[in-house]
Each structure stands twice: as structure tokens, then as C-alpha cells.
Design a protein around this motif. Sequence first.
Motif, PDB file in Angstrom:
ATOM      1  N   ARG A 170       0.847  -1.194   0.000  1.00 58.37           N
ATOM      2  CA  ARG A 170       0.000   0.000   0.000  1.00 58.37           C
ATOM      3  C   ARG A 170       0.876   1.233   0.000  1.00 58.37           C
ATOM      4  NH1 ARG A 170      -5.297  -1.126   1.161  1.00 58.37           N
ATOM      5  NH2 ARG A 170      -5.731   1.072   1.515  1.00 58.37           N
ATOM      6  N   GLY A 171       0.311   2.335  -0.493  1.00 61.57           N
ATOM      7  CA  GLY A 171       1.065   3.582  -0.494  1.00 61.57           C
ATOM      8  C   GLY A 171       0.154   4.770  -0.732  1.00 61.57           C
ATOM      9  N   LEU A 172       0.450   5.878  -0.030  1.00 58.03           N
ATOM     10  CA  LEU A 172      -0.301   7.118  -0.199  1.00 58.03           C
ATOM     11  C   LEU A 172       0.655   8.158  -0.762  1.00 58.03           C
ATOM     12  CD1 LEU A 172      -2.831   8.885   0.253  1.00 58.03           C
ATOM     13  CD2 LEU A 172      -1.982   9.345   2.559  1.00 58.03           C
ATOM     14  N   PHE A 173       0.304   8.712  -1.937  1.00 57.30           N
ATOM     15  CA  PHE A 173       1.208   9.617  -2.631  1.00 57.30           C
ATOM     16  C   PHE A 173       0.518  10.954  -2.879  1.00 57.30           C
ATOM     17  CE2 PHE A 173       2.140   5.305  -4.514  1.00 57.30           C
ATOM     18  CZ  PHE A 173       3.131   5.010  -3.591  1.00 57.30           C
ATOM     19  N   ARG A 174       1.288  12.017  -2.686  1.00 56.50           N
ATOM     20  CA  ARG A 174       0.767  13.366  -2.939  1.00 56.50           C
ATOM     21  C   ARG A 174       1.370  13.900  -4.226  1.00 56.50           C
ATOM     22  NH1 ARG A 174       1.548  18.859   0.729  1.00 56.50           N
ATOM     23  NH2 ARG A 174       0.421  20.252  -0.686  1.00 56.50           N
ATOM     24  N   GLU A 203      -7.396   5.214  -5.342  1.00 54.43           N
ATOM     25  CA  GLU A 203      -8.542   6.117  -5.231  1.00 54.43           C
ATOM     26  C   GLU A 203      -8.083   7.497  -4.802  1.00 54.43           C
ATOM     27  OE1 GLU A 203     -11.223   5.462  -1.957  1.00 54.43           O
ATOM     28  OE2 GLU A 203      -9.765   4.173  -0.933  1.00 54.43           O
ATOM     29  N   ASP A 204      -8.922   8.476  -5.110  1.00 50.05           N
ATOM     30  CA  ASP A 204      -8.660   9.855  -4.731  1.00 50.05           C
ATOM     31  C   ASP A 204      -9.098  10.048  -3.270  1.00 50.05           C
ATOM     32  OD1 ASP A 204      -8.406  12.544  -4.403  1.00 50.05           O
ATOM     33  OD2 ASP A 204      -9.781  13.135  -6.006  1.00 50.05           O
ATOM     34  N   VAL A 205      -8.133  10.243  -2.380  1.00 54.32           N
ATOM     35  CA  VAL A 205      -8.437  10.426  -0.952  1.00 54.32           C
ATOM     36  C   VAL A 205      -8.114  11.848  -0.523  1.00 54.32           C
ATOM     37  CG1 VAL A 205      -8.132   7.987  -0.372  1.00 54.32           C
ATOM     38  CG2 VAL A 205      -6.152   9.516  -0.327  1.00 54.32           C
ATOM     39  N   SER A 206      -8.133  12.786  -1.469  1.00 51.46           N
ATOM     40  CA  SER A 206      -7.786  14.173  -1.150  1.00 51.46           C
ATOM     41  C   SER A 206      -8.714  14.742  -0.089  1.00 51.46           C
ATOM     42  CB  SER A 206      -7.845  15.034  -2.420  1.00 51.46           C
ATOM     43  OG  SER A 206      -6.989  14.519  -3.414  1.00 51.46           O
ATOM     44  N   ALA A 207     -10.032  14.475  -0.217  1.00 50.24           N
ATOM     45  CA  ALA A 207     -10.993  15.002   0.756  1.00 50.24           C
ATOM     46  C   ALA A 207     -10.732  14.423   2.139  1.00 50.24           C
ATOM     47  CB  ALA A 207     -12.419  14.695   0.309  1.00 50.24           C
ATOM     48  N   ARG A 208     -10.432  13.103   2.189  1.00 52.20           N
ATOM     49  CA  ARG A 208     -10.165  12.485   3.478  1.00 52.20           C
ATOM     50  C   ARG A 208      -8.898  13.043   4.117  1.00 52.20           C
ATOM     51  NH1 ARG A 208      -8.151   6.565   3.282  1.00 52.20           N
ATOM     52  NH2 ARG A 208      -6.143   7.633   3.471  1.00 52.20           N
ATOM     53  N   VAL A 209      -7.855  13.216   3.299  1.00 49.68           N
ATOM     54  CA  VAL A 209      -6.596  13.754   3.822  1.00 49.68           C
ATOM     55  C   VAL A 209      -6.799  15.183   4.305  1.00 49.68           C
ATOM     56  CG1 VAL A 209      -4.251  14.436   3.188  1.00 49.68           C
ATOM     57  CG2 VAL A 209      -5.151  12.238   2.423  1.00 49.68           C
ATOM     58  N   ALA A 210      -7.574  15.972   3.525  1.00 49.75           N
ATOM     59  CA  ALA A 210      -7.842  17.354   3.943  1.00 49.75           C
ATOM     60  C   ALA A 210      -8.591  17.389   5.263  1.00 49.75           C
ATOM     61  CB  ALA A 210      -8.634  18.078   2.857  1.00 49.75           C
ATOM     62  N   ALA A 211      -9.571  16.466   5.423  1.00 43.36           N
ATOM     63  CA  ALA A 211     -10.329  16.413   6.681  1.00 43.36           C
ATOM     64  C   ALA A 211      -9.417  16.008   7.832  1.00 43.36           C
ATOM     65  CB  ALA A 211     -11.492  15.434   6.548  1.00 43.36           C
ATOM     66  N   GLU A 212      -8.538  15.019   7.592  1.00 38.63           N
ATOM     67  CA  GLU A 212      -7.619  14.582   8.637  1.00 38.63           C
ATOM     68  C   GLU A 212      -6.652  15.708   9.025  1.00 38.63           C
ATOM     69  OE1 GLU A 212      -5.797  11.168   6.951  1.00 38.63           O
ATOM     70  OE2 GLU A 212      -7.463   9.813   7.432  1.00 38.63           O
ATOM     71  N   HIS A 235      -5.046  19.835  12.696  1.00 39.56           N
ATOM     72  CA  HIS A 235      -4.783  21.248  12.982  1.00 39.56           C
ATOM     73  C   HIS A 235      -5.615  21.703  14.172  1.00 39.56           C
ATOM     74  CE1 HIS A 235      -4.925  25.652  12.505  1.00 39.56           C
ATOM     75  NE2 HIS A 235      -3.755  25.509  11.901  1.00 39.56           N
ATOM     76  N   MET A 236      -6.872  21.248  14.243  1.00 34.63           N
ATOM     77  CA  MET A 236      -7.727  21.623  15.374  1.00 34.63           C
ATOM     78  C   MET A 236      -7.178  21.063  16.678  1.00 34.63           C
ATOM     79  SD  MET A 236     -11.450  21.021  13.601  1.00 34.63           S
ATOM     80  CE  MET A 236     -12.341  21.250  15.123  1.00 34.63           C
TER      81      MET A 236
END
Length: 776
Positions: A286-290, A314-323, A328-329
Amino acid sequence: MNPMKETEAKTLSTDVYLSFVTSLFGNRGTLVTGMVVHVAWCLLVYSSTGSVFYIFMAIGFFGVNAYRMIGFHRFDRMDKRSLTREQIAGLETQYVVGAAGTALLLGISSGYALLVLQDTFAAFTCIAMTLGSMMSIVGRNYGSRHAVDVQTIGSCAPIMIACVLTGDLHLALMSLLLVPFGLTTRSMAKGVRDFLYENVTASREMTIIAGRFDTALTTVAHGLVMLDAEGRIEVINRQAQDFLRLGATEEVKDRDFLSVLREGAANISGAILQQIARLMDGTLSRGLFRFDNDLYLEFSASRRSDGGVVLVFEDVSARVAAEEKILHMVQFDALTGLPNRGHFGELAAEKLSGRGEELAALAVFNVDGFKHVNDVRGHVVGDRLLSAIAAKLSSLKADNMLTGRLVGDEFVVLLFGGNCSLDLERQIRQIHSQVQGDYHVEGLQLTVSMNSGCVILPSQDFGMENWQIKADLALNHAKSAGHGTLTVFREEMDAKYIEDQKLRADLRQAIDHHGLHVVYQPMYRPDGSGIDCCEALVRWRHPERGMVGPNIFIPMAEDMGLVSHITHQVIDQACRDCAAWPEPMAVSVNLSIQDLRNGDIVGYVADVLKRYSLEPARLHLEVTESCFMDEPVAVSAILNRFRATGVTIAIDDFGTGFSSLSYLDTLPLDIVKIDRAFIRNIGEDQRKLKLLRGIVHLSRELGLKIVVEGVETKEQLALINRHRFADLVQGYVFSMPVSVDKIIELAADSSSSAKLSSIRRGAKGAQNSPLRAAAR
């Protein structure tokens, strides 16, 4: 059961039926060849025998073939997708008619040669022609059982009839061999038809599966790439092409996947290509790439048995942004955007790691008087002010500086990378000076001063909790001085902190084991003729330190959240003692703001009064003006509940707050205790005298009883009596705080003195009465 027998037992589906019939109209070259051979055979027989019959047969073969070719042409022009089952059956019948005509002409021609001509050449050629045609029946007509049966019968039946009619037994017996030959032909055609059915069914299922697979590949949100063992692309869906910005499928199929990415994909770095290569060779699952355009793709790889690999991503941009937003919070303060305490500690540890003996300075900045801003200007202005201070700190940021927010109005600054403590202290003081000053918030100009504490230690000794404790100790010293002071931590502060912590532990133990005791300071009538009330004062005799002043342990108990425990013990002791005093002498107990934050205090007081059978009016509860200022609504509500039970309410230290006079009318008060500050130097200060006279007059107009505190000299007492400033007097002029036993003695003494004074006044009146009569 054989698949074809099943379909013959039932009705074939329309599409399969159409496939069978369509097969009849194919391979037209053999049809034309057969027609030419049949016409040529007829002409040869005519040439050999001179029989005109075969001329007509040749014309018949040509005519039937023309009829069949016209049918074929019409079949080609039809829209086969719209054909009904009846129309398909009509096409089959049309074909069978043509095929039957050809077979019947062949059988009649052969039978005529055997029966009528009885010519050896003609007989031999007719048998050869029949056998050859029978073989072609299987190849052309397997799609229709009716066509095979009709052609077999049409070819063989005339020959068998002719052989029987010749009367030659051997010839007739030989003709019977055509029966198994025909059955064999029929069986072979059926076998081919079964094979066709299985292939048509399999093809249809494959088409359905392929359609479903294609739909899945097209509609699934994931990108999918199937690679062979050499890393070449076998299958790629539209999503994969869109995510990776590749060309059309036909452009990339059968090409090396990494080469395609390297040449055509946008924003793929060499590092990402290396990771994808690891996915392909199985060293990574597995791998997550930006990617450069803030696109995040999460890849997973599955190995295939043939050595290939399937890559799904798959596009996980929304999930990464939420994380990232959640992180940050968790790590940053929502109001100021600065790192919170936990994250600041992590960043500080990272910055100081490996710096060894290099010095670092940690400073805690506290906004002086920030609570007053919230109370007077409101929390919105307070929040805006904190944001402005954070912005100022951020604008001062340097490479060796880290800022954060601890809690409330406290900020923290870390400076690192120095070897001189004086230099770091100078930089901290410079930051401290720059942060202070005027801030423009919501149209207001607010002047901000900071009380700050700083600690300077080697970087290798960093620990957020320990360093903050030292900085807080320095901050406490700065707060004592006030007015924007910055104090640097000294070792003796640490010793004082340890001592203070030990004293706190001892205080907790003393409260738990009822180690505190109560003394009483009486409140006399101004002429000293009697005691109406005694104020209960708590004292602590420490086993090692001796007497610890209430100015030390009461604030400590408030800070520890234990002051209500002390209040409960004092109320209990005071009510028990008061119950033994002569009526109507009362006892007075002080309440803190922490006591008044909990409505349970009302029920507790009621239980204590009931336990000792004490009249509620004999218990006076004193509250300071600061209690009203902090939480006026809640405090007023609880005091009204006390007032409803009959308990007497007094305001203590009156005159030291911001708006004292307004409380006299708005709060449920019975007694006003005027602070000692009004009594001190009252003989010399006419302004104080006038102010005191005004307060007393206003209080009496409102029906309030007046107690003057802190009366220490006979001169002060004489002045109070001359102007009738007090209903009761409390102070050293009469008595200092004493034990409960001493209170009983004082009460008895004051009672005796009051009686003696009354007797003396009576005697003096008797002596003066004749003179008064004479004067009249």
C-alpha cells in the motif's frame, strides 16, 4: 441431459434461434459451387445419354439456386435486431424450401438415371453426386434440423425408390445402406448444432460478463490498472486515465506502465515512481502519494497467479484534507491560530533536540487585567484582543523563536540557540516590550501590559512541564509586582514552590482531619453595653510553623477548591457555639464566591440550623462586594433564597468595590459592614468623615443596620458615637478575636455592666427631678 436436447425439449430463446438461422445464410460460395457442379453433371449425362430430361434438370438446378440467392439478398438487407420469432421461423421455412428443392432435383435426377436410363456412367455419377451433396448438408445446414432432414430425404428417397422399382434384389438391398448414411448425416448435423448452441450461449454469457466488467471499470470510483508479469498494461479504466492524466486506452495498452507514467503522466516525481515500482514488484502493498496539484492517491497492489499485478487506487484528497483539518484543530488554538500547549511542547522538544548545553529561554506572558476587559467590554472584544496579541507575536517570529498559546490569556515564547543567558534575557525583554502597548480592537483603543515569567536553562534539560512550572513561579512574582513586569526564574523560587506545595498538602490534611479551629470577634453596641453578634474567624495552627495567617491559607484553599469545605466546618462550629449563647446574640460567618456558586449551600445551612435548633435570624452570612461583581445574577438568587429562610444577610468590606452604593438597593441585605478604610484617620480627614456620613444616612434610609469594622482607638469610637455612625462596632477597641469560652465571659461582663449603667442612670434621674420641677 445434453444441452441441445434440453433446448429442443423447450423452445429456443429468440436470440439463439436467430443465430442458428443466420448460420444457414452464410458461406454462399459453396452454394454457387454446388449449383455449377449439378448443372455440369446434368449436361454431362445429357451428352453421354442424349436424354433431354437432364436439360430440364439443369434448368431446374439453376432456377432453384436463383430463388435461393434472391432470398439470401433479402436476408442481408433485413434489420435482424427487430425480427420477431415468427419472422425468423419464416426465414427458416424459406431456406428449407430452397434447400429441399435442390435436394429433390438431385434425388430425382439420380433415380431417373438408375431406373430409366440404366446407364452405367449415369448411375455411377448420380451415386457420386448424391454422396458428395450429402456431405455438404452437414457443413451448410447444421443450423436447421428441418433443412437437414428434408435434404437427406429429398436426396436419398428417390434413389431408394428407383432401386426397388428396378426389381434387382441386390440393388434394392444396397439402397437400404443409404438409411444409416442419412441417419449419420443427421447425427453429425445435430452434433455441430449442439456445439453451435454451446458456443452461442457461452458467447452471450461472455458478452454479459464483459459488459458488466466494462460497466464496473467505467463506473467504479477507483482507478484500476492490470499489468502482466513484465509490467505492461493489460487493462486500464477511465478513472485511472483521468487520475494519472494518461492518453486513451489504445495509446497505452500493452506498454510498460512505468514508462507510460514517466512520459505522459503529469506531476509524478521520481520518488513516487520508485514507490509505484515497489508496489509492482511486491515489496510494498500500500502507499499514499501526494501529487503537485494537491491530489492524494492511495494505491494498493494485489499479485496475480500468472505473475502480473493489479493496482487499485482512489482519490483520498478530501479524506486527507479532513484529517489535516482535524489534526490542525487538535494541535492549534482555534482563536489565535498559535500552537496549543501540547503541540507547542512537541515543537519545542523537536527544536531543542540535539542542542546539548546550548541555552534556551521559555517565557510565559500573561495579559494584566484581562478579566476586567472581558467584564467591561465583553468576551467578543476580549477574544479580538487575544487574536491581536497573537498576531503581534507571530509578526515578531524569528528563526530561533517559537510561539504558542497556553490557556486563557497566557502566551508562551521559546528562544533557543544561545550561549549567553544575558543575551537571551535581553531578547525576551525586547519581545515583552514589543508585545505591550496600545491595541485597536472593535473601534476601541486598549492599552495592554504583560506580566511575564521566564526561565533560562540548557536545551538538553528541556521538559515542557518542568520548564513551565519554573516560568509560572517567575510569573507569580511578576504578578505580585504588576504593571507589566517580567521576572526571570531564580532557584530560590523553586524552593519556595516546594515549600508552598508542602503547605498545600498540610492544609488539605488539616481540612480533612478538622485541624482548623474557630475564634470569634464580638460586635458591641457603640456604648459598650452589650454584644449583639460575633464574627466567626477560622484559624490554623500548623504543627511546625505555628500560626498560619488566613491571608495565606484562605487564598490557597480557594485556589485548591477547598474553601467550601472550610466554610461548611465554620458554619457547623459557629452554629453549635451560638446555640449555647444567650439569646438573641448572633454569629456571623463569611461566604466566598465558591460557596455561592453552588445552590447546595442553602440546604446545608438549613440542615445545620435545624440540627442545633438555632433561629435563622441569629445566623448572619457575610459576602464581599467582589462576589457580586464576579457573578451578580447567581449570587443575588442564592441570597434571596437565604433571605426567604430568615437568615440575616450582611455585605462585608463595604466601600472597597467599584459601584458599592447600587448594591444597597438592589440586593437582599440586612446589614452593611463599613470597611476599616473609612475609619482610619477619620479625625483628621474631613472628606472621609463626610463620605462616611453619607453612607450611613443612605443605609439608614434603606432600613439597613450598620456595623463599623476596624475601630481600634477610643478617639475613633468617640467620633462614631458622637455622630451616631454605627449600630454595632467591631474592633480592637473592645476585643480582639478570642475563643468561644472567652466570648461567654465577655457576654456576661457586658450584661453586668449594662445593668449597672442602667441603675446609675436611674439614680441620677431621681436626684435631678426636684430641680426640674422647680425650674418648671
